[in-house]
Motif scaffolding. Structure first.
Motif, mmCIF file in Angstrom:
data_model
loop_
_atom_site.group_PDB
_atom_site.id
_atom_site.type_symbol
_atom_site.label_atom_id
_atom_site.label_comp_id
_atom_site.label_asym_id
_atom_site.label_seq_id
_atom_site.Cartn_x
_atom_site.Cartn_y
_atom_site.Cartn_z
ATOM 1 N N ALA A 19 -10.913 51.412 33.501
ATOM 2 C CA ALA A 19 -11.341 52.405 32.518
ATOM 3 C C ALA A 19 -10.443 52.433 31.284
ATOM 4 C CB ALA A 19 -11.393 53.789 33.165
ATOM 5 N N LYS A 20 -9.196 51.998 31.422
ATOM 6 C CA LYS A 20 -8.267 51.991 30.287
ATOM 7 C C LYS A 20 -8.504 50.800 29.360
ATOM 8 C CE LYS A 20 -4.763 52.235 33.103
ATOM 9 N NZ LYS A 20 -3.412 52.197 33.636
ATOM 10 N N GLY A 21 -9.341 49.847 29.786
ATOM 11 C CA GLY A 21 -9.599 48.672 28.963
ATOM 12 C C GLY A 21 -8.509 47.620 29.049
ATOM 13 N N SER A 22 -7.672 47.713 30.088
ATOM 14 C CA SER A 22 -6.560 46.769 30.226
ATOM 15 C C SER A 22 -6.711 45.876 31.453
ATOM 16 C CB SER A 22 -5.234 47.529 30.293
ATOM 17 O OG SER A 22 -5.234 48.415 31.404
ATOM 18 N N GLY A 23 -7.947 45.682 31.906
ATOM 19 C CA GLY A 23 -8.202 44.847 33.070
ATOM 20 C C GLY A 23 -8.178 43.363 32.722
ATOM 21 N N ALA A 24 -8.717 42.554 33.624
ATOM 22 C CA ALA A 24 -8.729 41.107 33.428
ATOM 23 C C ALA A 24 -9.869 40.498 34.242
ATOM 24 C CB ALA A 24 -7.393 40.505 33.851
ATOM 25 N N ALA A 25 -10.145 39.232 33.973
ATOM 26 C CA ALA A 25 -11.160 38.489 34.714
ATOM 27 C C ALA A 25 -10.784 37.016 34.715
ATOM 28 C CB ALA A 25 -12.530 38.685 34.086
ATOM 29 N N SER A 26 -11.305 36.284 35.695
ATOM 30 C CA SER A 26 -11.085 34.835 35.773
ATOM 31 C C SER A 26 -12.390 34.142 36.098
ATOM 32 C CB SER A 26 -10.053 34.496 36.867
ATOM 33 O OG SER A 26 -8.770 34.912 36.490
ATOM 34 N N LYS A 27 -12.493 32.893 35.659
ATOM 35 C CA LYS A 27 -13.662 32.088 36.017
ATOM 36 C C LYS A 27 -13.219 30.658 36.297
ATOM 37 C CE LYS A 27 -15.068 31.364 31.174
ATOM 38 N NZ LYS A 27 -16.170 31.555 30.235
ATOM 39 N N PHE A 28 -13.840 30.082 37.310
ATOM 40 C CA PHE A 28 -13.608 28.695 37.687
ATOM 41 C C PHE A 28 -14.833 27.911 37.210
ATOM 42 C CE2 PHE A 28 -10.844 31.123 40.300
ATOM 43 C CZ PHE A 28 -9.736 30.324 40.515
ATOM 44 N N GLN A 29 -14.601 26.891 36.379
ATOM 45 C CA GLN A 29 -15.681 26.125 35.780
ATOM 46 C C GLN A 29 -15.576 24.666 36.207
ATOM 47 O OE1 GLN A 29 -14.169 26.943 31.814
ATOM 48 N NE2 GLN A 29 -16.060 28.035 31.332
ATOM 49 N N CYS A 30 -16.664 24.130 36.720
ATOM 50 C CA CYS A 30 -16.724 22.724 37.105
ATOM 51 C C CYS A 30 -17.499 21.970 36.032
ATOM 52 C CB CYS A 30 -17.420 22.585 38.455
ATOM 53 S SG CYS A 30 -17.466 20.902 39.062
ATOM 54 N N ARG A 31 -16.874 20.925 35.499
ATOM 55 C CA ARG A 31 -17.524 20.079 34.496
ATOM 56 C C ARG A 31 -17.551 18.644 34.998
ATOM 57 N NH1 ARG A 31 -15.195 22.042 28.669
ATOM 58 N NH2 ARG A 31 -15.877 24.203 28.843
#
Length: 182
Positions: A19-31
């Motif tokens: 809710a504070k806008g200080s989170g994070a995210a990750s993504k694993f991409q296969c090319r």
């Protein structure tokens, strides 16, 4: 001729907004990088991890993240690392509970594990994946040639860890073309 294009694999994403806008995210991409050797084309799989800081909320009040783009807007909001087989092996050891963290042991007199480290002409990137007090944490940071640092950190649930473990194991099998051997 060598060309690079994304395969039709869906990215695996882990979202940790707050809710504070200080989170994070990750993504694993296969090319897939298509290569031609002696007139025969084959696919060389490449795996990337990108982690991004939460940048706020969109007009629908959904969390937004600073994924890498060609615009200056999200510059310094994400970190991308190309994962090689040694990196994937280290991550699998942690996900399977055979190690508590990726990379070598800390040097004598130090408490913090060095993690996995990559360096290139643009700077360096460091990845830490660690079990601590029953929880799994991902920390990734980069430093460019001008010494600007970007850091992204978040937890990973055991359910997310189970999916990631399965995806990484299958990536290794596909990479070596051993899927159909019995």
């Amino acid at each position: 001729m060598t060309q690079e294009k994304r395969i039709l694999a869906k990215e695996f994403r882990i979202y940790k907004p707050n809710a504070k806008g200080s989170g994070a995210a990750s993504k694993f991409q296969c090319r897939t990088k298509w290569k031609s050797v002696d007139g025969v084309e084959y696919a060389d799989l490449i795996l990337f991890l990108e982690s991004a800081q939460q940048t706020g909320f969109d007009s629908n009040k959904n969390a937004s993240f600073g994924w890498s783009t060609n615009s200056e807007k999200n510059k310094g909001k994400s970190v991308t690392m190309k994962l090689g087989l040694p990196d994937i092996g280290e991550m699998l050891l942690v996900l399977k509970g055979r190690k508590t963290f990726v990379g070598p042991e800390p040097k004598e007199g130090r408490k913090i594990e060095p993690g996995l480290y990559h360096q290139n002409k643009h700077g360096n990137t460091s990845l830490r994946l660690k079990w601590s007090e029953g929880r799994l944490y991902l920390n990734i940071s980069s430093q460019d040639k001008n010494k600007n640092v970007t850091k992204v950190s978040h937890s990973i649930t055991t359910a997310e860890a189970a999916v990631l473990e399965s995806l990484l194991e299958n990536f290794v099998v596909e990479l070596h073309g051993w899927k159909y051997q019995s």
